[in-house]
Design an enzyme around this catalytic site. Structure first.
Site, PDB file in Angstrom:
ATOM      1  N   CYS A  41     -39.934 -53.156  -7.000  1.00  0.00           N
ATOM      2  CA  CYS A  41     -38.837 -52.493  -7.719  1.00  0.00           C
ATOM      3  C   CYS A  41     -38.147 -53.442  -8.690  1.00  0.00           C
ATOM      4  CB  CYS A  41     -37.805 -51.936  -6.747  1.00  0.00           C
ATOM      5  SG  CYS A  41     -38.388 -50.497  -5.844  1.00  0.00           S
ATOM      6  N   CYS A 112     -26.932 -55.543  -8.875  1.00  0.00           N
ATOM      7  CA  CYS A 112     -27.171 -56.875  -8.288  1.00  0.00           C
ATOM      8  C   CYS A 112     -26.073 -57.209  -7.275  1.00  0.00           C
ATOM      9  CB  CYS A 112     -27.203 -57.937  -9.386  1.00  0.00           C
ATOM     10  SG  CYS A 112     -28.550 -57.703 -10.547  1.00  0.00           S
TER      11      CYS A 112
END
Ligand code: FES
Length: 300
Positions: A41, A112
């Site tokens: 991913c 993130c």
């Protein structure tokens, strides 16, 4: 080119706490790791924790990541934030805390920071013997098959970060960033969250209004000057004078100036050495109790 903060660039060029933690096999030390994402991913993070079981706190934290500039900076930030914290404190750290430590992240890179929060939870759940797949976020209806993102995970991201658009959801948890077939479902979840938030807000406002009304109803109406004087006279006549008269004394109300009640001690009270006690305890205490706590009695 992304508009990264100076802190993000600093921690990208000079990452801190990168690497693994070897188990020292010492008493009162446990080493565990949690991981999220997948290289397929494009993002993966493995977070290593050194824990002191006796204090339930994090002695050290390191990371290994496969990702972009912000993934590396977010991982460094996370490890700095959690060192020295207890596990319960660490579980309260949000992805926004990580972003704030970095002086902000471009919105398209917020996933993130979310990955850091998830890796931290994964490591702590693993240490505590809770299967990650049994954690709330990983149960529930699958919404985005491309990224394996469930309804609960999307709802949590929406609620914790006040997300209002599908694009934001994609930026935070990647859902919708593939084939796009889940976009309508994500939109429905956003609308649903907004309606729920509106309902909760309206209920809270109603509760506050009710509380204010009941406090206003319970609050005593201030006495007018005439009511205050009449009440003081009644208390003196019914509660004070009979006691003083029985001891050969008496008292009369001379005047009321604000909270000052001016009285004239008579009979035995007028010449009694204990007249101060009489004023304070027999008269003032009664008036404070039955009329107004702020009243002060003075003899003239
Ligand atoms: S199912 Fe969500 S992007 Fe493909």
């Amino acid at each position: 080119m992304w508009d990264y903060s100076e802190k993000v660039l600093e921690l990208f060029y000079n990452p801190i706490n990168q690497g693994t933690i070897d188990d020292p096999a010492e008493p009162d030390v446990a080493v565990v790791f949690g991981e999220v994402g997948s290289i397929a991913c494009g993002d993966a993070l493995r977070l290593h924790l050194k824990i002191q079981p006796s204090t339930d706190s994090i002695l050290d934290a390191r990371f290994q990541t496969f990702g972009c500039t912000s993934a590396i900076a977010s991982s460094s930030a996370l490890t700095e934030i959690i060192k020295g914290r207890t596990l319960d404190e660490a579980l309260h750290i949000t992805n926004q805390d990580i972003a704030d430590f970095l002086g902000g992240l471009p919105e398209a890179k917020m996933h993130c920071s979310v990955m850091g929060q998830e890796a931290l939870e994964a490591a702590i759940y693993k240490y505590r013997g809770i299967e990650v797949e049994h954690h709330d976020d990983d149960e529930g209806t699958l919404v985005c098959a491309c990224y394996g993102i469930t309804e609960k995970k999307i709802r949590r991201a929406i609620a914790e970060n006040d997300l209002t658009t599908v694009e934001q959801v994609t930026n935070y948890v990647k859902a919708g960033g593939g084939c796009g077939s889940c976009l309508a479902n994500i939109e429905d979840l956003i609308v649903d969250a907004q309606e729920s938030a509106e309902t909760v807000r309206a209920a809270a406002e109603l509760a506050v209004a009710r509380e204010q009304r009941s406090q206003e109803a319970a609050a005593p109406t201030p006495l007018t000057n005439l009511q205050k004087i009449t009440l003081i006279q009644q208390v003196i006549d019914k509660e004070v004078r009979p006691i003083l008269i029985a001891d050969g004394g008496d008292v009369s109300l001379h005047d009321v100036e604000g909270d000052r009640v001016l009285v004239k001690l008579q009979g035995a009270c007028g010449s009694c050495a204990s007249s101060t006690e009489t004023l304070k305890y027999a008269i003032e205490a009664k008036l404070k109790d039955l009329v107004l706590p702020s009243l002060v009695v003075e003899a003239i």
